[in-house]
Design an enzyme around this catalytic site. Structure first.
Site, mmCIF file in Angstrom:
data_model
loop_
_atom_site.group_PDB
_atom_site.id
_atom_site.type_symbol
_atom_site.label_atom_id
_atom_site.label_comp_id
_atom_site.label_asym_id
_atom_site.label_seq_id
_atom_site.Cartn_x
_atom_site.Cartn_y
_atom_site.Cartn_z
ATOM 1 N N ARG A 130 -7.863 3.775 -20.116
ATOM 2 C CA ARG A 130 -8.863 4.146 -19.093
ATOM 3 C C ARG A 130 -9.134 3.029 -18.078
ATOM 4 N NH1 ARG A 130 -11.559 6.372 -23.709
ATOM 5 N NH2 ARG A 130 -10.959 8.563 -23.891
ATOM 6 N N LYS A 152 -5.096 2.676 -3.218
ATOM 7 C CA LYS A 152 -4.515 4.017 -3.406
ATOM 8 C C LYS A 152 -3.311 3.865 -4.327
ATOM 9 C CE LYS A 152 -5.760 6.659 0.688
ATOM 10 N NZ LYS A 152 -5.236 7.355 1.872
ATOM 11 N N GLU A 194 4.254 0.986 9.779
ATOM 12 C CA GLU A 194 2.830 0.903 9.389
ATOM 13 C C GLU A 194 2.112 -0.174 10.201
ATOM 14 O OE1 GLU A 194 1.696 3.264 7.603
ATOM 15 O OE2 GLU A 194 2.884 3.678 5.791
ATOM 16 N N LYS A 236 -6.508 -3.277 7.785
ATOM 17 C CA LYS A 236 -6.601 -2.431 6.593
ATOM 18 C C LYS A 236 -7.840 -2.779 5.780
ATOM 19 C CE LYS A 236 -4.763 0.296 3.224
ATOM 20 N NZ LYS A 236 -3.602 0.914 2.649
ATOM 21 N N GLU A 246 -12.016 7.323 1.454
ATOM 22 C CA GLU A 246 -11.539 8.206 2.522
ATOM 23 C C GLU A 246 -12.426 9.413 2.761
ATOM 24 O OE1 GLU A 246 -7.232 8.357 2.886
ATOM 25 O OE2 GLU A 246 -7.388 10.448 3.521
ATOM 26 N N ARG A 250 -11.053 6.132 6.947
ATOM 27 C CA ARG A 250 -9.812 5.737 6.268
ATOM 28 C C ARG A 250 -8.690 6.743 6.539
ATOM 29 N NH1 ARG A 250 -8.666 3.079 0.294
ATOM 30 N NH2 ARG A 250 -6.421 2.922 0.646
ATOM 31 N N ASN A 254 -3.739 7.522 8.204
ATOM 32 C CA ASN A 254 -2.693 8.525 7.974
ATOM 33 C C ASN A 254 -2.093 9.045 9.258
ATOM 34 O OD1 ASN A 254 -2.211 9.051 5.155
ATOM 35 N ND2 ASN A 254 -4.391 9.501 5.071
ATOM 36 N N HIS A 257 1.315 10.595 9.163
ATOM 37 C CA HIS A 257 1.692 10.792 7.760
ATOM 38 C C HIS A 257 1.728 12.269 7.368
ATOM 39 C CE1 HIS A 257 1.051 6.503 7.644
ATOM 40 N NE2 HIS A 257 1.232 6.416 6.348
ATOM 41 N N HIS A 261 4.987 12.888 5.648
ATOM 42 C CA HIS A 261 5.103 13.288 4.237
ATOM 43 C C HIS A 261 5.907 14.577 4.124
ATOM 44 C CE1 HIS A 261 1.333 10.820 2.813
ATOM 45 N NE2 HIS A 261 2.409 10.086 2.989
ATOM 46 N N HIS A 274 9.812 6.128 3.682
ATOM 47 C CA HIS A 274 8.435 6.455 4.059
ATOM 48 C C HIS A 274 8.128 6.019 5.506
ATOM 49 C CE1 HIS A 274 4.128 7.089 3.655
ATOM 50 N NE2 HIS A 274 3.936 5.854 4.106
HETATM 51 P P1 NAD Z 1 10.097 0.749 -1.862
HETATM 52 O O1 NAD Z 1 9.055 0.321 -2.801
HETATM 53 O O2 NAD Z 1 10.986 1.859 -2.266
HETATM 54 O O3 NAD Z 1 10.953 -0.515 -1.460
HETATM 55 C C1 NAD Z 1 12.010 -0.352 -0.562
HETATM 56 C C2 NAD Z 1 13.336 -0.872 -1.124
HETATM 57 O O4 NAD Z 1 13.373 -2.284 -0.983
HETATM 58 C C3 NAD Z 1 13.553 -0.596 -2.592
HETATM 59 O O5 NAD Z 1 14.905 -0.347 -2.826
HETATM 60 C C4 NAD Z 1 13.137 -1.909 -3.239
HETATM 61 O O6 NAD Z 1 13.706 -2.101 -4.512
HETATM 62 C C5 NAD Z 1 13.648 -2.888 -2.243
HETATM 63 N N1 NAD Z 1 12.985 -4.177 -2.215
HETATM 64 C C6 NAD Z 1 11.675 -4.439 -2.374
HETATM 65 N N2 NAD Z 1 11.417 -5.712 -2.118
HETATM 66 C C7 NAD Z 1 12.595 -6.287 -1.818
HETATM 67 C C8 NAD Z 1 12.975 -7.591 -1.438
HETATM 68 N N3 NAD Z 1 12.062 -8.553 -1.275
HETATM 69 N N4 NAD Z 1 14.267 -7.853 -1.207
HETATM 70 C C9 NAD Z 1 15.199 -6.855 -1.320
HETATM 71 N N5 NAD Z 1 14.897 -5.601 -1.638
HETATM 72 C C10 NAD Z 1 13.597 -5.323 -1.878
HETATM 73 O O7 NAD Z 1 9.449 1.197 -0.453
HETATM 74 P P2 NAD Z 1 8.232 0.640 0.411
HETATM 75 O O8 NAD Z 1 8.583 0.942 1.802
HETATM 76 O O9 NAD Z 1 7.861 -0.729 0.034
HETATM 77 O O10 NAD Z 1 7.021 1.574 -0.033
HETATM 78 C C11 NAD Z 1 7.042 2.954 0.214
HETATM 79 C C12 NAD Z 1 6.081 3.621 -0.744
HETATM 80 O O11 NAD Z 1 4.776 3.123 -0.510
HETATM 81 C C13 NAD Z 1 6.039 5.114 -0.577
HETATM 82 O O12 NAD Z 1 6.077 5.731 -1.845
HETATM 83 C C14 NAD Z 1 4.683 5.347 0.067
HETATM 84 O O13 NAD Z 1 4.130 6.594 -0.261
HETATM 85 C C15 NAD Z 1 3.883 4.224 -0.485
HETATM 86 N N6 NAD Z 1 2.715 3.845 0.331
HETATM 87 C C16 NAD Z 1 1.535 3.690 -0.298
HETATM 88 C C17 NAD Z 1 0.426 3.291 0.410
HETATM 89 C C18 NAD Z 1 -0.860 3.039 -0.306
HETATM 90 O O14 NAD Z 1 -1.882 2.848 0.367
HETATM 91 N N7 NAD Z 1 -0.871 3.017 -1.620
HETATM 92 C C19 NAD Z 1 0.522 3.040 1.792
HETATM 93 C C20 NAD Z 1 1.772 3.192 2.413
HETATM 94 C C21 NAD Z 1 2.861 3.605 1.664
HETATM 95 N N1 GLY Z 2 -1.996 4.046 3.681
HETATM 96 C C1 GLY Z 2 -3.160 4.861 3.815
HETATM 97 C C2 GLY Z 2 -4.354 4.321 3.128
HETATM 98 O O1 GLY Z 2 -4.301 3.340 2.421
HETATM 99 O O2 GLY Z 2 -5.390 4.877 3.247
#
Ligand code: NAD
Ligand code: GLY
Length: 372
Positions: A130, A152, A194, A236, A246, A250, A254, A257, A261, A274
């Protein structure tokens, strides 16, 4: 916003001001070697680091060594890499490891990777016993400017992106900018989507700075990157502190997005990154804003030109109107069955509305997408 006109390469520290859950964001080179930044946040000298098969071989040993040399017992969990693994099955691998290793409620879970690892690990931390403490160590530009900050967490469902998750804040964000040196160009560009977002929704001076410096960012100029990361995190952190769950502003984070999405889910997770979905999706959001008389055609061109210079796609795939509407119909911003879009009132100012013109939307989805 406090003015930040120049960032040198020393570590910058920002705070996400959430009262007794406030936490620091450290940004700078060499941070994977800084146990002193991590130790104050560990509730016991024990941590489980979650990474993947790409990032693990690059950075897991380094972080493990840093913590172990400070007396921390460290165990790794290495997951398969990719957006298509951001699901229940992979989440369960984290729980399997935590239970097998008899991790306790005061053990800290550390996410070492991009947004996929961060979102999965944060959700696992929110659920295990939890709630256990967790730390974000983002290694992609996207994760350093966005996903590691704000709490998030979650996973995808085949019918909708990020539809299952929790708000759960980390104790600390440690963004080591040296890790970006191994990031593929396509992933760097995805992160820039972003970054541009913050300029478009609330920070016109930053948008203008991005227009003046995009080539430096694409060329990975360290000072330009450090500035863009810090300024993005400032934006942010301010938004999250004002509206953590949100209920209002917040949602502006998006921008693009809702369309993006739908592109990610519609094309199959991982086909479009993404950030690529956000880029083409933001151009659609700008086009919808134009068709509703909010911004000028020249503004749409300006938006598309900046994403293009960042190396991103600016024309969305022709999924078909019905497919777009189906995917967008399960967006988290939907209220009383009505899709709500983030629209641009002008560059640097966004708002959210369910009061869009359906004909403008239909025209956007059929005329502003790729011909094929
Ligand atoms: P990812 O985590 O898939 O990373 C992209 C690629 O780069 C992967 O293959 C990873 O293994 C590789 N990688 C990571 N760091 C590396 C490095 N230093 N050197 C070499 N390779 C590396 O993608 P991302 O773009 O980081 O994240 C996208 C995800 O984030 C999506 O699922 C999206 O929905 C989510 N997201 C979440 C929020 C949030 O607020 N929580 C906000 C924006 C996006
Ligand atoms: N990336 C959208 C949020 O964190 O709200």
């Amino acid at each position: 916003m406090r003015s930040l006109l120049r960032t040198d390469l020393a570590m910058q520290t920002l705070s996400v001001d959430l009262g007794d859950r406030a936490y620091p964001i450290h940004i700078g080179p060499g941070l994977l070697g800084r146990s002193d930044l991590v130790l104050p946040f560990l509730k016991q000298k024990r941590a489980v680091i979650v990474s993947n098969t790409t990032v693990g071989p690059l950075y897991l040993a380094r972080l493990t060594r840093t913590l172990a040399s400070a007396g921390v017992q460290v165990e790794p969990v290495v997951l398969p890499d990719g957006e298509s693994y951001k699901n229940w099955k992979t989440l369960n691998l984290i729980f399997d490891a935590l239970l097998t290793q008899r991790a306790e409620r005061k053990t800290t879970l550390i996410a070492l990777g991009g947004g996929v690892i961060g979102d999965l690990t944060g959700f696992a931390a929110a659920c295990y016993q939890r709630g256990m403490p967790f730390i974000q160590v983002p290694t992609t530009l996207l994760a350093q400017v966005d996903s590691s900050v704000g709490g998030k967490t979650g996973i995808n469902h085949p019918l909708g992106k990020n539809m299952i998750g929790a708000f759960y804040q980390p104790q600390l964000v440690l963004a080591d900018t040296d890790t970006l040196s191994t990031l593929p160009d396509r992933e760097l560009s995805a992160g820039l989507a972003e970054v541009i977002k913050y300029g478009l929704i609330r920070d016109l001076p930053f948008l203008e700075w991005l227009e003046a410096n995009m080539e430096k960012l694409v060329a990975r100029d360290p000072e330009a990157l450090a500035y863009a990361i810090t300024r993005s995190c400032q934006n942010k952190a301010e938004v999250v502190a004002a509206d953590e769950r949100e209920s209002g502003q917040r949602a502006l984070l998006n921008l693009g997005h809702t369309f993006g999405h739908a592109i990610e889910a519609g094309m199959g997770y991982g086909v479009w990154l993404h950030g690529e979905g956000v880029s083409a999706g933001t151009v659609l959001a700008a086009e919808l804003s134009r068709r509703m008389g909010l911004i000028a055609p020249a503004d749409v061109d300006r938006v598309a030109a900046l994403f293009h210079r960042a190396g991103l796609p600016v024309v969305a795939p022709a999924l078909g109107y019905d497919a777009y509407m189906n995917f967008m119909g399960v967006d988290k911003k939907v209220e009383a069955g009505r899709i709500r879009f983030v629209l641009l009132r002008k560059l640097g100012e966004a708002f959210i509305s369910g009061n869009y013109d359906p004909e403008a939307l239909r025209a956007t989805l059929s005329e502003a997408v790729s011909a094929s």
